[in-house]
Write a protein that holds these residues in place. Structure first.
Motif, PDB file in Angstrom:
ATOM      1  N   PHE A 101       0.799  -1.219   0.000  1.00  0.00           N
ATOM      2  CA  PHE A 101       0.000   0.000   0.000  1.00  0.00           C
ATOM      3  C   PHE A 101       0.838   1.279   0.000  1.00  0.00           C
ATOM      4  O   PHE A 101       0.295   2.363  -0.166  1.00  0.00           O
ATOM      5  N   LEU A 116      -1.969   6.630   7.025  1.00  0.00           N
ATOM      6  CA  LEU A 116      -1.485   7.499   5.959  1.00  0.00           C
ATOM      7  C   LEU A 116      -0.468   6.770   5.091  1.00  0.00           C
ATOM      8  O   LEU A 116       0.471   6.167   5.620  1.00  0.00           O
ATOM      9  N   PRO A 117      -0.631   6.850   3.771  1.00  0.00           N
ATOM     10  CA  PRO A 117       0.325   6.165   2.891  1.00  0.00           C
ATOM     11  C   PRO A 117       1.753   6.692   3.026  1.00  0.00           C
ATOM     12  O   PRO A 117       2.695   5.948   2.762  1.00  0.00           O
ATOM     13  N   VAL A 125       3.242   7.268   5.775  1.00  0.00           N
ATOM     14  CA  VAL A 125       3.839   6.434   6.819  1.00  0.00           C
ATOM     15  C   VAL A 125       4.243   5.082   6.228  1.00  0.00           C
ATOM     16  O   VAL A 125       5.304   4.540   6.546  1.00  0.00           O
ATOM     17  N   ASN A 126       3.401   4.553   5.331  1.00  0.00           N
ATOM     18  CA  ASN A 126       3.761   3.287   4.674  1.00  0.00           C
ATOM     19  C   ASN A 126       5.068   3.434   3.914  1.00  0.00           C
ATOM     20  O   ASN A 126       5.939   2.563   3.980  1.00  0.00           O
TER      21      ASN A 126
END
Lengths: 302, 289
Positions: free
Chosen positions: A60, A260-261, A263-264
């Motif tokens: 993701f 939140l992406p 953070v990904n």
């Protein structure tokens, strides 16, 4: 895949006995197959639980949508661009790396000294010394963090990255002491004594006997100490004041926000580096040793 | 002569242990003493000062805190049992049945522990959330019509995430003590007709008991002081005593009550460590005779 499978071939036995033996053997074979299958399924299940969520986190980080949800909306690198343009995040990362770089050599020094003091001499207070060195590994980090906060406040020492680093040393060097002790316990002190008897100076003993013997343990310790400091959340949380480290950034970003992406993306980058570091540490710890029990023992030292 | 030699040994020991010991006495014992002292001092916000037991009474009389303590014990115990249920068979498989997969599996186990814990908690939050991937998938498959709220922000989520976070430290000591068991014993038990259950009950568990107690010390104790995981996935029903301590100290500035609760946690830790240690000692004697 594990365990032996024996096919029954009871042709020489007569009549009923042969049939019974055959069915018994078939039952054993069938059972062994089920057991082997169950073992493989269990191990794969454990791996899935350990790594499945992390794989999804990586997947993701490339998803072209601010919402982390199925279906996948196409690949993008924009979360990585955003992450690497986030000044606060970069500062937190830089702080974590600086702290860990400072903490690691101090931990190696203190841990090795403690390990020698505990394994190489017999004296009355040895048990007490070993207990004190081991205590930070047992006392929960929350309590070490709270205690440090109150302690520094009492002494009017302002909280900063420096206080974070100091407390990381306190809760990490006992780990190094444990790893190095395990190594020292398996290498014979008579080598050191022999060298001394043969007229070697202490510095030479250190250079030619001790350091080569300890090198794998020290290398493994260095990587573990670095990652313990880098990953530490609890102690940093109480001792950092207004400074941010990477785990604190992740926590404060997620505490009151949606997933939140970004953070990904940054988590993927950091984890990738950590995977490489641990594999390198593993290789160093197992270098020159072929028997897997020995490698396992080395790792278990930590 | 003898005295001179012990004197020299003393000097050499001191050369090694002096600096680590000083560091720990100042920066580890020191803070623990400050917690203890703060817990007995009247809150400085009221300006009163003086020795008091008020902080303990406030902490232990408040039904909310007592409830949270109970919840904490429940979550820690459930997580520990979950982990033992995984770690005992896992340790057995690694030690006796994994063959060439043993080292790669160990590496994967260690590696998962070295990854950032907060990142791991976040990965689970992605899965378990109200609009998380599990709910999404179940809804897409038509198995449920509304998201299951219980997945995230619940005690169940905390137990799941804590179990995953601490599984390495639970498994490694158990694996190590099983590795020390002579495989011939297992074979002998099998030849004598003992099934897997009997072998486990009569042979493996008793011999691996020291490792099980070590993992209790390493894992069960810190579980009581968790606060990051419950803060991120626990919501109100997965609220643990660590969160209360953190709130009292950092958000309310109520250092007295925060310290009193910390001392309670510290005593609890010490008690659990002592019990586990005694049990492991007793057990070793029992096996030896």
């Amino acid at each position: 895949m594990i365990g032996s499978r024996s096919e029954p071939a009871p042709t020489e036995l007569g009549g009923e006995v042969a049939v019974r033996a055959a069915s018994a053997a078939a039952a054993v074979g069938w059972r062994a197959r089920v057991a082997a299958w169950a073992r493989v399924a269990f191990l794969n299940g454990v791996l899935l639980i350990l790594y499945g969520p992390l794989v999804l986190l990586v997947v993701f980080s490339f998803n072209d949508s601010i919402i982390i949800a199925l279906p996948f909306r196409g690949a993008t690198l924009r979360w990585y661009e955003q992450a690497l343009a986030n000044a606060r995040l970069l500062e937190a990362l830089r702080n974590s790396i600086l702290v860990a770089l400072g903490v690691t050599p101090v931990c190696l020094l203190l841990g090795t000294l403690a390990a020698f003091g505990i394994t190489r001499f017999r004296y009355r207070l040895r048990g007490a010394v070993a207990g004190l060195v081991g205590a930070p590994l047992v006392v929960p980090w929350l309590l070490i963090g709270v205690g440090a906060l109150l302690f520094f406040n009492r002494l009017r020492i302002p909280l900063s990255l420096r206080t974070v680093a100091i407390m990381h040393v306190v809760c990490t060097f006992p780990l190094v002491a444990a790893i190095v002790s395990a190594r020292l316990a398996r290498f014979d002190p008579s080598q050191e004594e022999a060298a001394l008897d043969l007229g070697a100076r202490p510095r030479e003993v250190l250079r030619y006997i001790v350091i080569p013997q300890l090198a794998p343990a020290l290398a493994a310790s260095a990587i573990f100490a670095f990652s313990w400091s880098f990953n530490n959340f609890e102690v940093s949380f109480f001792t950092s004041g207004f400074e941010l480290t990477f785990p604190l950034w992740v926590f404060s970003t997620l505490r009151h926000a949606q997933n939140l992406p970004v953070v990904n993306a940054i988590s993927t980058l950091v984890s990738a580096v950590q995977v490489v570091a641990v594999v390198v540490a593993w290789r160093l710890a197992s270098r020159g040793r072929t028997r897997r029990e020995e490698v396992a023992v080395e790792i278990l030292g930590g | 002569m003898a005295r001179e030699r012990t004197g020299r040994t003393g000097m050499r020991v001191a050369a090694f242990v002096a600096s680590p010991i000083v560091v720990l006495l100042v920066l580890f014992v020191g803070p623990m003493v400050v917690i203890l002292a703060t817990s007995f001092v009247r809150s400085s916000i009221t300006g009163a000062g003086g020795l008091t037991l008020e902080n303990y009474l406030t902490a232990l009389r408040d039904p909310l805190y007592v409830k949270v303590l109970g919840k904490t014990a429940l979550i820690a115990t459930l997580s520990m049992l979950t982990m033992l249920a995984i770690a005992i068979p896992l340790g057995y498989l690694l030690a006796f049945r994994a063959g060439r997969a043993e080292l790669p599996l160990l590496l994967l186990l260690v590696l998962s522990d070295e990854l950032n814990p907060i990142v791991k908690v976040y990965a689970w939050r992605m899965l378990l959330g109200r609009r998380g991937l599990i709910n999404d998938a179940l809804m897409a498959l038509g198995l449920i019509s509304r998201p299951i709220d219980a997945l995230l922000f619940s005690d169940v989520a905390v137990v799941i995430v804590l179990s995953v976070s601490w599984i390495t430290y639970t498994t490694i000591p158990i694996y190590a003590s099983m590795k020390a068991i002579d495989p011939n014993l297992l074979e002998a038990a099998g030849d004598l007709g003992a099934g897997l259950v009997t072998t486990f009950r009569k042979l493996i568990i008793p011999l691996a008991a020291p490792g099980i107690f070590v993992s209790l010390i390493l894992v069960y104790i810190p579980l009581f002081s968790e606060f990051a995981t419950p803060a991120l996935v626990g919501g109100t029903s997965g609220y643990m005593i660590g969160n209360v301590v953190q709130e009292q100290i950092l958000e309310l500035g109520n250092w007295g009550v925060g310290s009193a609760l910390s001392v309670v946690l510290l005593l609890l830790s010490g008690l659990l460590a002592l019990v586990s240690y005694r049990l492991s000692r007793l057990h070793r004697v029992g096996v030896a005779t």
